[in-house]
Design a protein around this motif. Structure first.
Motif, PDB file in Angstrom:
ATOM      1  N   ALA A 254      -1.087   1.698  12.036  1.00  0.00           N
ATOM      2  CA  ALA A 254      -1.803   0.828  12.759  1.00  0.00           C
ATOM      3  C   ALA A 254      -3.039   0.535  12.036  1.00  0.00           C
ATOM      4  N   ARG A 255      -3.524   1.440  11.061  1.00  0.00           N
ATOM      5  CA  ARG A 255      -4.604   0.879  10.102  1.00  0.00           C
ATOM      6  C   ARG A 255      -4.014  -0.052   9.071  1.00  0.00           C
ATOM      7  N   GLU A 256      -2.903  -0.051   8.548  1.00  0.00           N
ATOM      8  CA  GLU A 256      -2.655  -1.020   7.351  1.00  0.00           C
ATOM      9  C   GLU A 256      -1.892  -1.938   8.053  1.00  0.00           C
ATOM     10  N   ASP A 257      -1.355  -1.943   9.114  1.00  0.00           N
ATOM     11  CA  ASP A 257      -0.651  -3.025   9.955  1.00  0.00           C
ATOM     12  C   ASP A 257       0.341  -4.024   9.134  1.00  0.00           C
TER      13      ASP A 257
ATOM     14  N   GLU B 247      -1.661  12.055   5.498  1.00  0.00           N
ATOM     15  CA  GLU B 247      -1.550  11.274   6.611  1.00  0.00           C
ATOM     16  C   GLU B 247      -1.185  12.006   8.124  1.00  0.00           C
TER      17      GLU B 247
ATOM     18  N   LYS C 279       0.702  -1.384   0.134  1.00  0.00           N
ATOM     19  CA  LYS C 279       0.018   0.145   0.020  1.00  0.00           C
ATOM     20  C   LYS C 279       0.977   1.167  -0.014  1.00  0.00           C
TER      21      LYS C 279
ATOM     22  N   ARG D  30      -1.398   6.441  13.117  1.00  0.00           N
ATOM     23  CA  ARG D  30      -2.638   5.995  12.941  1.00  0.00           C
ATOM     24  C   ARG D  30      -2.626   5.142  11.418  1.00  0.00           C
ATOM     25  N   ALA D  31      -1.731   5.936  10.427  1.00  0.00           N
ATOM     26  CA  ALA D  31      -1.905   5.095   9.050  1.00  0.00           C
ATOM     27  C   ALA D  31      -1.267   3.612   9.160  1.00  0.00           C
TER      28      ALA D  31
END
Length: 375
Positions: A103-106, A45, A38, A100-101
């Motif tokens: 954590a969202r994409e892991d 971000e 990604k 946050r980005a």
């Protein structure tokens, strides 16, 4: 099955960061097909405030924007306390957005192609707020104060000459590897001069000079074109990038001249540089290396601001490009370039790809792929 997600953090400032991000993603798709890649805009971000400040400070199409960029770069480079304050502010304002980005994409690993986000990610790693490993993909030759960070797990450099500066900034024991694969793979085996000229419809023997203002189309391109046209029979291929206003301005000035060919953003750069006898380029970065591996002599001219100054000094030190700071200096520099006949360097094709290094280092290959390799 382990985590095979890769998050690439770029920045929509010209093409100098987005293109390496896209080529790395393409390389990972070939190298480790099961990898989920990604790409995100790191500035977006980090939040609207950061995005407005950085993009506003990069308004290269105005005199004020040029001056502001120059002043900002000088200030944060020359004064360590101000540089530390800027780094602290980057984490304070944009760090949560990047976290946050992530954590969202892991992801299993984060790769940054933009020094502004690399700076923040490195500081977050040092503070223990980010547990995901970080890779810095460095495409400049010099002025690497923000590209290189002690908290970064792995530095990838496109110029082997950059290794020394990376270690001077990030520490003598930092992990740094010269790679290719952050640009078009066509540069591994670029076409021969005659082949490239036939493909582009160029005369076999006329002097051909590419004039480039980078993705933004900045710098004294008119001065460069006029210098080319002052030489009998020379042709100018002008890369205007994504700057439509520039292309319109140049069309009004040179549109009737058959020796000038105006180009927008192109993807056949290896062909152009292979066909050319010289390149006049304003914004450093990967473009100079690309011309070098095509044996196209380069002159850095037209926009010697900010980090470009440090890169210009490094170009001359390592013999990668000539430098002209005025139109008066450009004409003899072009004469030297056209008179030279360099051979193509052999080191580039032997470098590992960025995708291969990232895949191997962070375990992105599947067990099936490893079994196929050993069969």
């Amino acid at each position: 099955m382990g985590n095979r997600r890769v998050l690439i953090v770029s920045a929509a400032i010209g093409e100098g960061h987005d293109l390496p991000a896209r080529w790395l993603a393409a390389g990972l798709a070939d190298e480790a097909p099961e990898t989920d890649v990604k790409i995100v805009d790191g500035l977006a971000e980090m939040g609207r405030l950061v995005e407005r400040v950085v993009i506003g400070g990069s308004a290269f199409d105005s005199k004020l924007g040029n001056v502001m960029f120059d002043v900002e770069h000088w200030a944060v480079t020359a004064f360590p306390p101000l540089r530390s304050l800027a780094g602290w502010a980057g984490v304070a304002v944009g760090g949560k957005g990047l976290l946050r980005a992530i954590a969202r994409e892991d992801p299993a690993v984060v790769v940054s192609t933009y020094p502004g986000t690399t700076e923040v990610l490195g500081r977050l790693r040092v503070r223990g707020r980010l547990r995901v490993p970080v890779v810095s993909a460095i495409t400049d030759l010099a002025s690497l104060r923000f590209w290189a960070q002690r908290g970064v797990d792995l530095h990838l450099v496109t110029h082997p000459e950059s290794v020394e500066e990376v270690r001077a900034v990030a520490g003598a024991d930092t992990d740094v590897i010269p790679v290719r694969g952050l640009n078009d793979p066509a540069f591994v085996r670029p076409p021969e001069r005659s082949q490239a000229r036939r493909a582009l419809g160029l005369p076999a023997d006329a002097p051909v000079v590419v004039v480039s203002g980078g993705g933004w189309g900045v710098g004294d391109l008119e001065g460069a074109v006029d210098t080319v046209l002052a030489r009998p029979d020379a042709l100018a291929l002008v890369m205007c990038g994504r700057n439509d206003k520039l292309r319109e301005r140049l069309a009004a000035r040179y549109g009737a001249d058959p020796r000038v060919r105006l180009l927008g953003f192109v993807d056949n750069v290896a062909e152009l540089f292979s066909a050319a006898d010289a390149l006049i380029h304003s914004t450093a970065g990967l473009t100079v290396l690309e011309a070098y591996v095509c044996a196209c002599p380069t002159i850095s001219y037209g926009w010697g601001r900010g980090h470009i100054r440090a890169n210009n000094r490094a170009f001359k030190r390592y013999g990668l490009a000539d430098v002209a700071t005025t139109r008066a200096e450009l004409a003899p520099a072009l004469g030297r370039a056209l008179a030279s006949r360099p051979s193509r360097p052999g080191f580039y094709a032997a470098l590992p790809t960025a995708a291969a290094v990232v895949s191997e280092r962070f375990g992105l290959h599947s067990a099936l792929a490893h079994a196929g390799d050993s069969a």
